[in-house]
Design an enzyme around this catalytic site. Structure first.
Site, mmCIF file in Angstrom:
data_model
loop_
_atom_site.group_PDB
_atom_site.id
_atom_site.type_symbol
_atom_site.label_atom_id
_atom_site.label_comp_id
_atom_site.label_asym_id
_atom_site.label_seq_id
_atom_site.Cartn_x
_atom_site.Cartn_y
_atom_site.Cartn_z
ATOM 1 N N LEU A 188 0.867 -1.182 0.000
ATOM 2 C CA LEU A 188 0.000 0.000 0.000
ATOM 3 C C LEU A 188 0.904 1.232 0.000
ATOM 4 O O LEU A 188 1.238 1.773 1.049
ATOM 5 C CB LEU A 188 -0.917 -0.005 1.224
ATOM 6 N N HIS A 189 1.288 1.660 -1.181
ATOM 7 C CA HIS A 189 2.290 2.720 -1.318
ATOM 8 C C HIS A 189 1.836 4.051 -0.718
ATOM 9 O O HIS A 189 2.453 4.594 0.195
ATOM 10 C CB HIS A 189 2.609 2.946 -2.797
ATOM 11 N N ASP A 190 0.759 4.602 -1.272
ATOM 12 C CA ASP A 190 0.410 5.997 -1.002
ATOM 13 C C ASP A 190 -0.042 6.296 0.429
ATOM 14 O O ASP A 190 0.231 7.390 0.937
ATOM 15 C CB ASP A 190 -0.641 6.471 -1.997
#
Length: 312
Positions: free
Chosen positions: A240-242
């Protein structure tokens, strides 16, 4: 006092989770607006997705703007192969009920920085086109930026769209170069740290168990989103990058890194968009970014679960 932020985004399932996380925390984050940029999908979809997600939070007080439809100097590269044709594939999407603000997103960024000097944190979750365009159009706002906390780049993990480059930087390397050379304070969440934030089955189940609409949507989005990364990396889930950007603003103790020099490659065919990070200090180039390398993933998901559970 809540920290004033502007979310600059190209939703994107992980962008959507980041937006929801920010909007779930009004006591800590004063979201002045959400600005869409072309990236994961073209601008007509990213601005629509930004309005859908903002509406899902139950917040009707946060305006949504459309920014730039193309990179500064290149054709747009998109990522439907990851995010699906809408950018938010997975669960059925409602029609957006929030209107699109008529002001251009770049002008909103400029106006907000002038109205709140040294009080606004810019949170780019996609290509840096809008931020760079604001700096080009109004150089006077650069010293008015409190901080830029962005998702982008990599060093040890290298690339996810090419062997050398992370997607957000690769899409508009000229914009990234402008931002990293601007002198504004930068904290970057590269793949090196975001790849530690994996959506394992128990973590996704935590969203499903919330019993609210937001939790169900996050579980469905991550269920769709993770199929690509699980196949690509053979991992237990997808990063979950952002949301790492927003989680850093809420609890920076979950993260650690070092302040280094980062340069952007804009010329090479092989390494276009590479973030050349002098992590070991082997040059005399001036440090220009806090490069986050490690995170407390369990603490990150505990924060996500707690805050997303607050939403409708």
């Amino acid at each position: 006092m809540a920290r004033k932020i502007i979310i600059d985004t190209d939703p994107g399932q992980d962008d959507a989770v980041a937006i929801l996380l920010a909007l779930a925390c009004p006591e800590a984050l004063d979201v002045l607006g959400v600005v869409a940029v072309a990236g994961n999908v073209p601008l007509p979809l990213t601005e629509r997705n930004a309005r859908i997600v903002t509406g899902l939070s139950g917040r009707t007080d946060v305006p949504v703007f459309a920014g730039e439809a193309a990179p500064l100097a290149r054709p747009l590269v998109t990522a439907e192969h990851v995010h699906g044709q809408t950018g938010l594939d997975g669960p059925p999407l409602p029609e957006p009920h929030l209107p699109l603000d008529p002001e251009h997103g770049v002008d909103f960024i400029i106006r907000s920085l002038r109205a709140h000097p040294n009080q606004v944190t810019l949170c780019p979750l996609g290509p840096l086109t809008n931020i760079a365009r604001a700096f080009q159009k109004a150089p006077d706002v650069i010293p008015l930026v409190q901080e830029i906390v962005l998702m982008g780049g990599a060093y040890f993990e290298v690339g996810n769209i090419t062997p050398a480059a992370e997607f957000n930087i690769y899409v508009d390397p000229e914009a990234a170069e402008i931002v990293f050379q601007s002198g504004a304070p930068i904290t970057m969440m590269p793949l090196d740290v975001t790849h530690q934030a994996l959506t394992t089955a128990p973590r996704v189940a935590g969203f499903e168990a919330m019993g609210n609409h937001a939790g169900a949507m996050v579980a469905a989005w991550t269920g769709f989103f993770e199929r690509f990364d699980k196949e690509k990396y053979g991992a237990a889930g997808a990063p979950l990058h952002d949301p790492c950007v927003i989680a850093y603003l809420l609890d920076s103790d979950l993260f650690s890194g070092r302040t280094i020099n980062v340069e952007i490659e804009t010329q090479s065919e092989l390494t276009l968009g590479m973030t050349v990070a002098d992590y070991w200090g082997v040059t005399d180039r001036k440090a220009n970014a806090l490069f986050i390398r490690d995170m407390d993933a369990d603490g990150f998901y505990a924060l996500l679960h707690d805050r997303i559970a607050r939403l409708p």
